[in-house]
Design an enzyme around this catalytic site. Structure first.
Site, short mmCIF file in Angstrom:
data_model
loop_
_atom_site.label_atom_id
_atom_site.label_comp_id
_atom_site.label_asym_id
_atom_site.label_seq_id
_atom_site.Cartn_x
_atom_site.Cartn_y
_atom_site.Cartn_z
N ASN A 61 0.83 -1.21 0.00
CA ASN A 61 0.00 0.00 0.00
C ASN A 61 0.86 1.25 0.00
O ASN A 61 1.92 1.31 0.64
CB ASN A 61 -0.98 0.00 1.18
CG ASN A 61 -0.36 -0.12 2.54
OD1 ASN A 61 0.65 -0.78 2.72
ND2 ASN A 61 -0.98 0.49 3.53
N GLU A 63 0.48 5.31 0.54
CA GLU A 63 -0.43 6.35 1.04
C GLU A 63 0.00 7.74 0.56
O GLU A 63 1.08 7.93 -0.01
CB GLU A 63 -0.48 6.27 2.57
CG GLU A 63 -1.04 4.93 3.02
CD GLU A 63 -1.31 4.81 4.51
OE1 GLU A 63 -0.82 5.67 5.28
OE2 GLU A 63 -2.02 3.86 4.88
N CYS A 72 -4.14 0.69 -2.52
CA CYS A 72 -4.01 -0.55 -1.74
C CYS A 72 -2.92 -1.45 -2.32
O CYS A 72 -2.60 -1.38 -3.52
CB CYS A 72 -5.32 -1.32 -1.76
SG CYS A 72 -6.67 -0.56 -0.86
N GLU A 74 -3.14 -4.64 -2.95
CA GLU A 74 -3.67 -5.58 -3.97
C GLU A 74 -3.68 -4.94 -5.35
O GLU A 74 -3.24 -5.53 -6.33
CB GLU A 74 -5.10 -6.01 -3.61
CG GLU A 74 -5.24 -6.76 -2.30
CD GLU A 74 -5.48 -5.85 -1.11
OE1 GLU A 74 -4.93 -4.73 -1.05
OE2 GLU A 74 -6.23 -6.28 -0.21
N CYS A 111 -10.51 -4.67 0.22
CA CYS A 111 -11.57 -3.66 0.25
C CYS A 111 -12.46 -3.83 -0.99
O CYS A 111 -12.13 -4.58 -1.92
CB CYS A 111 -10.98 -2.25 0.30
SG CYS A 111 -10.34 -1.68 -1.28
N CYS A 114 -10.76 -3.18 -4.41
CA CYS A 114 -9.85 -4.26 -4.82
C CYS A 114 -10.63 -5.50 -5.23
O CYS A 114 -10.25 -6.20 -6.17
CB CYS A 114 -8.87 -4.58 -3.70
SG CYS A 114 -7.68 -3.25 -3.42
N1 THU Z 1 -5.26 -1.31 2.59
C1 THU Z 1 -4.75 -2.16 1.65
O1 THU Z 1 -3.66 -1.92 1.12
N2 THU Z 1 -5.47 -3.24 1.32
C2 THU Z 1 -6.65 -3.61 1.89
O2 THU Z 1 -7.21 -4.64 1.52
C3 THU Z 1 -7.24 -2.78 2.93
C4 THU Z 1 -6.55 -1.50 3.22
C5 THU Z 1 -4.48 -0.16 3.00
C6 THU Z 1 -4.98 1.17 2.52
C7 THU Z 1 -4.39 2.10 3.57
O3 THU Z 1 -3.06 2.43 3.19
C8 THU Z 1 -4.30 1.26 4.83
O4 THU Z 1 -4.42 -0.09 4.41
C9 THU Z 1 -5.38 1.56 5.85
O5 THU Z 1 -6.64 1.52 5.27
#
Ligand code: THU
Length: 159
Positions: A61, A63, A72, A74, A111, A114
């Site tokens: 991930n 940010e 994300c 994925e 999520c 994804c």
């Molecule tokens: N996140 C992911 O990378 N994948 C998921 O399936 C759920 C959430 C990340 C997004 C963000 O950087 C952090 O987790 C908190 O939501």
């Protein structure tokens, strides 16, 4: 009126019970959490996917101070794979996450965005993608995103 029940299922494995290929993929997903850029959530997510020729592609991930721009793990992995190997189907994706205490106990699940992207990949290559959700309590093995996204919106929905 008719009530319709939609079932979904997964199998819970101990790491030692996985075959060698899946063990490697899970390890790569856990390692990929080290590539997370997550100064806002401090939640590191890693994904490792396998292509039909055996190639492994990872994602983590990423940010941003403008939170909605965050990507994300994925989708980072899938878009990386699609950008470099557009002709190769994705067969499996492993997902792992660490909070400030380390690997999460109960696995996280992708999520909604994804899930929709994983579904598109199943549709594009006309084959199921095995999904492994990794936690310290075990690995959830799901045979298709359809188990996580019932009543989904797909291209046929528009015809
Ligand atoms: N996140 C992911 O990378 N994948 C998921 O399936 C759920 C959430 C990340 C997004 C963000 O950087 C952090 O987790 C908190 O939501």
């Amino acid at each position: 009126m008719k009530k319709v029940i939609i079932k979904s299922e997964f199998s819970l494995f101990k790491f030692e019970e996985l075959d060698d290929v899946l063990k490697i993929l899970v390890s790569k997903a856990i390692d990929a959490t080290d590539n997370s850029y997550s100064p806002y959530s401090n939640f590191k997510v890693g994904a490792a996917l396998q292509l039909e020729d055996g190639t492994i592609v990872i994602g983590a991930n990423q940010e941003n101070a403008a939170f909605s721009v965050t990507m994300c793990a994925e989708r980072s992995a899938i878009f990386n794979a699609q950008s470099n190997h557009p002709d190769l189907a994705i067969t499996t994706i492993a997902i792992a996450a660490k909070n400030v205490n380390g690997l999460v106990h109960i696995p996280i699940s992708p999520c909604g965005s994804c899930r929709q992207v994983i579904l598109e990949m199943e549709q594009k290559y006309k084959r199921n993608i095995k999904i492994l959700l990794c936690g310290s309590e075990g690995i959830y093995v799901i045979n298709s995103i359809k188990d996580l996204l019932p009543l989904s919106f797909v291209d046929e929905s528009m015809r």
